[in-house]
Write a protein that holds these residues in place. Structure first.
Motif, PDB file in Angstrom:
ATOM      1  N   HIS A  25       1.185  -0.972  -0.250  1.00 57.84           N
ATOM      2  CA  HIS A  25      -0.337  -0.191   0.213  1.00 57.84           C
ATOM      3  C   HIS A  25       1.061   1.137   0.011  1.00 57.84           C
ATOM      4  O   HIS A  25       1.990   1.337   1.002  1.00 57.84           O
ATOM      5  CB  HIS A  25      -0.892  -0.232   1.098  1.00 57.84           C
ATOM      6  N   GLU A  78      -8.429  -7.553   6.077  1.00 63.85           N
ATOM      7  CA  GLU A  78      -8.681  -9.058   4.816  1.00 63.85           C
ATOM      8  C   GLU A  78      -9.767 -10.271   5.838  1.00 63.85           C
ATOM      9  O   GLU A  78     -10.509 -10.493   5.116  1.00 63.85           O
ATOM     10  CB  GLU A  78      -7.551  -9.968   4.117  1.00 63.85           C
ATOM     11  N   ARG A  81      -5.674  -4.774   3.952  1.00 65.95           N
ATOM     12  CA  ARG A  81      -5.891  -5.189   3.427  1.00 65.95           C
ATOM     13  C   ARG A  81      -6.048  -3.303   2.135  1.00 65.95           C
ATOM     14  O   ARG A  81      -5.717  -3.326   1.335  1.00 65.95           O
ATOM     15  CB  ARG A  81      -7.475  -5.232   2.495  1.00 65.95           C
ATOM     16  N   THR A  82      -6.780  -2.349   2.886  1.00 61.11           N
ATOM     17  CA  THR A  82      -6.957  -0.840   1.467  1.00 61.11           C
ATOM     18  C   THR A  82      -7.194  -0.429   3.526  1.00 61.11           C
ATOM     19  O   THR A  82      -7.232  -0.904   4.437  1.00 61.11           O
ATOM     20  CB  THR A  82      -8.444  -1.247   1.725  1.00 61.11           C
ATOM     21  N   CYS A  87     -15.494  -3.836  -1.180  1.00 58.54           N
ATOM     22  CA  CYS A  87     -15.379  -5.204  -1.849  1.00 58.54           C
ATOM     23  C   CYS A  87     -14.839  -5.933  -1.572  1.00 58.54           C
ATOM     24  O   CYS A  87     -13.275  -5.763  -1.322  1.00 58.54           O
ATOM     25  CB  CYS A  87     -15.005  -4.556  -2.701  1.00 58.54           C
ATOM     26  N   LYS A 142     -13.167 -10.375  -3.013  1.00 58.01           N
ATOM     27  CA  LYS A 142     -11.853 -10.846  -3.898  1.00 58.01           C
ATOM     28  C   LYS A 142     -13.242 -11.577  -4.873  1.00 58.01           C
ATOM     29  O   LYS A 142     -12.754 -12.018  -5.788  1.00 58.01           O
ATOM     30  CB  LYS A 142     -10.772 -11.742  -3.421  1.00 58.01           C
ATOM     31  N   LEU A 193     -11.205  -7.139  -0.379  1.00 59.66           N
ATOM     32  CA  LEU A 193     -10.010  -6.587  -1.222  1.00 59.66           C
ATOM     33  C   LEU A 193      -9.756  -5.228  -1.524  1.00 59.66           C
ATOM     34  O   LEU A 193      -9.211  -5.288  -0.910  1.00 59.66           O
ATOM     35  CB  LEU A 193     -10.773  -7.783  -2.609  1.00 59.66           C
ATOM     36  N   ASP A 194     -11.398  -4.490  -1.004  1.00 57.47           N
ATOM     37  CA  ASP A 194     -10.713  -3.389  -1.644  1.00 57.47           C
ATOM     38  C   ASP A 194     -11.741  -2.664  -1.130  1.00 57.47           C
ATOM     39  O   ASP A 194     -12.809  -2.639  -0.371  1.00 57.47           O
ATOM     40  CB  ASP A 194     -11.106  -2.505  -3.124  1.00 57.47           C
ATOM     41  N   SER A 240     -13.536   1.487  -0.888  1.00 57.85           N
ATOM     42  CA  SER A 240     -13.338   3.484  -0.888  1.00 57.85           C
ATOM     43  C   SER A 240     -14.547   4.124   0.098  1.00 57.85           C
ATOM     44  O   SER A 240     -16.007   3.468   0.285  1.00 57.85           O
ATOM     45  CB  SER A 240     -14.311   2.924  -2.408  1.00 57.85           C
ATOM     46  N   GLY A 261      -9.347  -4.587  -8.439  1.00 55.27           N
ATOM     47  CA  GLY A 261      -9.823  -4.337  -7.780  1.00 55.27           C
ATOM     48  C   GLY A 261     -10.989  -3.013  -7.803  1.00 55.27           C
ATOM     49  O   GLY A 261     -11.947  -3.634  -8.734  1.00 55.27           O
TER      50      GLY A 261
END
Length: 884
Positions: free
Chosen positions: A557, A572, A609-610, A631, A633, A665-666, A668, A717
């Motif tokens: 990251h 994760e 993870r994020t 989100c 995987k 995974l992600d 936002s 992503g």
């Protein structure tokens, strides 16, 4: 009996020496005890506010100065120095003198050592020093600076204990010694315990005080942030320190520095690399062993003190099933790994004990330095005027050289010649005597010119000294310049890290706001680095190392954030943790960083993870208007209000329920009015409106966002593009270093159907004309297969990155080897959705791209500095591959 009583009765006697004076024993005891206590307070236990020294330390330094044992001279036996101090200045026990000298030479006792010791001076494990007959010492350069200008009548001298010699009452120090090295002592009825501080910070505070005498303590604390201990450690909390800075009484909580390391066997071990100030490393290891043996702490299998002269290393091995952070917290609670110190700033001011706050100590020191500069200048002026007076006599003699020589030759004796010079040429007695003592070689032409030049130079100096004495602003400028010179010579970085508590408000006021690069490695090492350390370079370059990691580790990251922002860490397994950016340890670009388990309570079987950057979690309006989109995987997507994440908890919270076999995974941050894009390894991407995903609580599972292929496909992503900012471009990168950018919107075709026009986006251009634009990625319902976003081949490798960018942005690309390159997004060619793209970075065999990150436009020093960036070669990028 009567006779006995009669003998004891006071008799009137004319001889006064036989009189017995009756006194009140209570009053006599009071007087005697007060005298004794003041003797202890002034002569032994409390430091002077001006030079920060107690009498014994002052006498040791002065004796070494008189012996000429400077930093660049050979060492002398400690017994020789102690004998000098005892015989001339300090008639007490030799152990008190030797112990004081030893402490000034121990790097773990003094933040800035004053004595340079050679031999066995003890250890941080509690070992005592060797006998004084074995050790040697000399002054440190810093110790010498304490006595600079001592011979210029800058301070008062007093007679020693037998009136045979004189010793200084205070040192004319340029070092703010009291604040820098602190002091501790127990007097009668009072005590002092002053913490050491960082020299650079203290001098910054002194300079700020000189510039503004009305400066507040809070403003001074922007420079002098907290104590700085010689053994490092982590200062835990600032409130007690604030109290000490404001009132002179407070409390410092200090923790040892620990790291969590993973052994080859897979078990973890806690490594203590710094212990609190004045804590014995052996004693700490023994205490941990005691806690384990008595089952106060469970989960520790072995404790070993592996420290040596090169540094501290206490290893605590753990059972496989325990969480390291839990054990660390127990060690803080039950052992000296966390220690508190009472701040009690008592020092002698004009010979009287007084409790001082931060501003008091700085103002007293600056006031003393002002007095020293005045007295030094007066002395230098006197000496310059004396020399000028003699030189003027020389000039008179040189102007009448033949007459002076004739007068001297015709004189019967020196007294007659002196009288003749006084009467005939108007010289003073001092001038006449100097002329008579003048050597004949000074009468040569060249020497006469030297005398005239010296006189002219001396007159300039006299004018300068008089200007200093007449101009207070100039005197304070001299003090400031001398302090900055000390800072340049002896200043260093902080050793003790400051860690702020969650309930301490407005800590950001003490932290300079700046943009920093945050990097987190695959194995969980985190650091922050100034953004200016990364240099911009053209695409196709080899890149610069962004972090020195282990062979199996790589930077995962990488992003830009302000030091005042809050980071949300999503793991994760679907957990969320909080951390302020300024709480992340600062390190240079090549450093590994700190294990993230040392900063947040992350279980060993989970990983970050994020990371989401939030400007202000306390802004209710901002929090209520934004959502967190998550989100996984396996293509699951979920939306939750940011308000559900606005109350930090030390142990973290569940952000999403992750099903077995899946991973988060992600994540936002959205404003509720965005397009959501998801891309998969096989090169497809889907785009749908955020409204297609309803808001749910933190414990919900979520809904399907995209359909996966059967061949080990997974989501790589997700990005959220606000409908108010659809001018962004979609950047995709493959694992072999190929990439491209595709406009998110394109002008609508003139032959577009009514349905296309209905789905089009209306944008007003710079001229105020409203135009229709079509989305490059057509909008569908969530859960579909999507469309091709990059043409995947063996040459490209799988899709690894998806970003929304603008031309003014920069792009950071990080490989698994740790190689990092920064480039302009504008240098990356635009291409259609189904193309391979262009070469962005040269990938060596066995290496792959690990992460990409967008950096908003900003000024970066040294742009195009190829040497600093570490560019090995720059190859031309290949042309776009043909569309299939």
């Amino acid at each position: 009996m009567d006779q006995t009583n009669q003998d004891l009765t006071p008799q009137d006697n004319s001889n006064d020496s036989n009189k017995i004076i009756q006194v009140n024993i209570e009053e006599q005891m009071k007087t005697a005890y007060i005298d004794y206590s003041m003797s202890v307070i002034v002569g032994r236990a409390l430091p002077d506010v001006r030079d920060g020294l107690k009498p014994v330390h002052r006498r040791v330094l002065y004796a070494m100065h008189e012996l000429g044992i400077n930093y660049n001279k050979p060492y002398k036996k400690s017994a020789r120095i102690v004998g000098e101090v005892l015989g001339k200045y300090h008639p007490h026990g030799d152990s008190s003198v030797y112990d004081a000298m030893v402490r000034m030479a121990q790097p773990w006792s003094m933040r800035y050592m004053l004595v340079d010791g050679q031999g066995n001076y003890g250890s941080q494990d509690g070992d005592g020093p060797a006998a004084m007959r074995y050790t040697e010492a000399r002054l440190q350069r810093l110790g010498e600076s304490m006595m600079e200008d001592l011979d210029k009548e800058t301070v008062d001298f007093t007679l020693n204990f037998d009136d045979s010699l004189q010793e200084p009452t205070v040192m004319p120090t340029r070092i703010p010694q009291l604040l820098v090295n602190g002091s501790s002592g127990i007097a009668v009825g009072m005590a002092t315990n002053m913490m050491p501080h960082n020299l650079s910070e203290v001098i910054d505070g002194c300079v700020a005080y000189i510039d503004n005498k009305e400066i507040t303590i809070d403003e001074l604390m922007k420079f002098v942030k907290a104590p700085d201990f010689p053994t490092g450690g982590i200062i835990f909390g600032i409130e007690g320190i604030k109290a000490g800075m404001h009132t002179g009484r407070g409390r410092v909580v200090l923790r040892g520095r620990v790291n969590v390391e993973t052994m080859k066997s897979g078990k973890e071990q806690i490594v203590i690399t710094e212990v609190p100030y004045q804590v014995s490393r052996d004693a700490l290891a023994e205490k941990i062993g005691y806690l384990v043996n008595n089952k106060i702490i469970e989960g520790i299998t072995h404790v070993a003190n592996e420290s040596n002269k090169d540094g501290t290393r206490i290893v605590v091995e753990l059972r496989r099933d325990v969480v390291a952070q839990v054990i660390i917290n127990q060690l803080y609670k039950y052992s000296e790994l966390q220690t508190s110190y009472g701040i009690n700033n008592v020092a002698l001011v004009n010979g009287r004990p007084r409790t001082l706050n931060l501003k008091d100590m700085i103002s007293e020191f600056i006031g003393f330095r002002h007095e020293v500069v005045v007295r030094r200048t007066q002395y230098e002026l006197r000496e310059a005027e004396k020399r000028a007076h003699i030189l003027e006599g020389y000039l008179i003699a040189l102007d009448h050289l033949d007459e002076v020589i004739a007068l001297i030759r015709n004189s019967v004796n020196p007294d007659e010649a002196k009288t003749g010079l006084i009467e005939k040429f108007g010289m003073t007695e001092i001038q006449a005597k100097a002329v008579l003592e003048l050597r004949l070689q000074r009468l040569t032409g060249m020497e006469r010119d030297k005398i005239r030049e010296e006189h002219a130079e001396i007159m300039k100096q006299i004018a300068h000294f008089r200007e200093i004495l007449a101009n207070e602003g100039l005197r304070y400028q001299i003090i400031k310049d001398e302090l900055l010179d000390v800072q340049k010579k002896f200043g260093d970085d902080r050793k003790s890290e400051i860690q702020y508590l969650a309930n301490e408000m407005r800590i950001e006021d003490l932290i300079e706001e700046e943009d920093v690069v945050i990097t987190v490695s695959h194995l969980g090492y985190i650091k922050r680095t100034s953004a200016a350390e990364y240099r911009s370079q053209r695409r196709g370059g080899r890149g610069a190392m962004g972090g020195r990691t282990r062979d199996e580790d790589y930077i995962e990251h990488l992003f830009i954030a302000s030091t005042h922002h809050t980071l949300l860490f999503f793991t994760e397994k679907g957990r969320c943790y909080w951390l302020k950016v300024y709480e992340i340890p600062e390190a240079d670009r090549n450093a590994k960083g700190r294990a993230i388990q040392n900063l947040i309570q992350l279980p060993t079987d989970d990983k970050i993870r994020t990371i989401i950057d939030i400007p202000n979690l306390e802004d209710k309006e901002y929090v209520q208007k934004h959502c967190i989109v998550l989100c996984t995987k396996q293509g699951i997507i979920k939306k939750t209000s940011l308000e559900d994440f606005s109350r930090p908890r030390q142990n973290g919270i569940n952000a999403i329920t992750v099903q077995e076999g899946d991973q988060l995974l992600d994540v936002s941050l959205t404003d509720g009015n965005s397009f959501i894009m998801m891309a998969v390894k096989s090169g497809r991407a889907i785009c749908f409106e955020e409204g297609k995903v309803r808001t749910t609580g933190r414990g919900a599972i979520g809904v399907f966002g995209i359909e996966l292929d059967e061949n080990n496909d997974e989501v790589i992503g997700m990005l959220c593009v606000s409908k108010d900012d659809v001018t962004k471009q979609i950047l995709v990168v493959s694992e072999r270093g190929l990439g491209k950018r595709t406009p998110f919107i394109e002008p609508l075709d003139e032959n577009a159907t009514a349905e296309d026009k209905e789905k089009a986006v209306k944008i007003t251009d710079a001229e105020g004309i409203e135009k229709l634009y079509a989305l490059s990625y057509r909008i569908t319902n969530r859960g579909g297969k999507g469309v091709k976003t990059i043409n995947i081949t063996e040459k490209t490798g799988a899709l690894v990155g998806l970003l929304a960018v603008e031309e003014k942005d920069d792009l950071m690309i990080t490989c698994r080897s740790g190689l990092t390159i920064r480039m302009r997004v504008a240098d990356i060619r635009e291409a259609g959705r189904a193309t391979q793209g262009v070469k962005l970075i040269n990938i060596e065999d066995g290496d792959e791209i690990a992460a990409i990150a967008r950096i908003e436009e900003q000024e970066v020093e040294g742009e195009e500095d190829k040497e600093a960036a570490g560019i090995v070669d720059v190859n031309p990028a290949p042309e776009d591959a043909p569309e299939e």
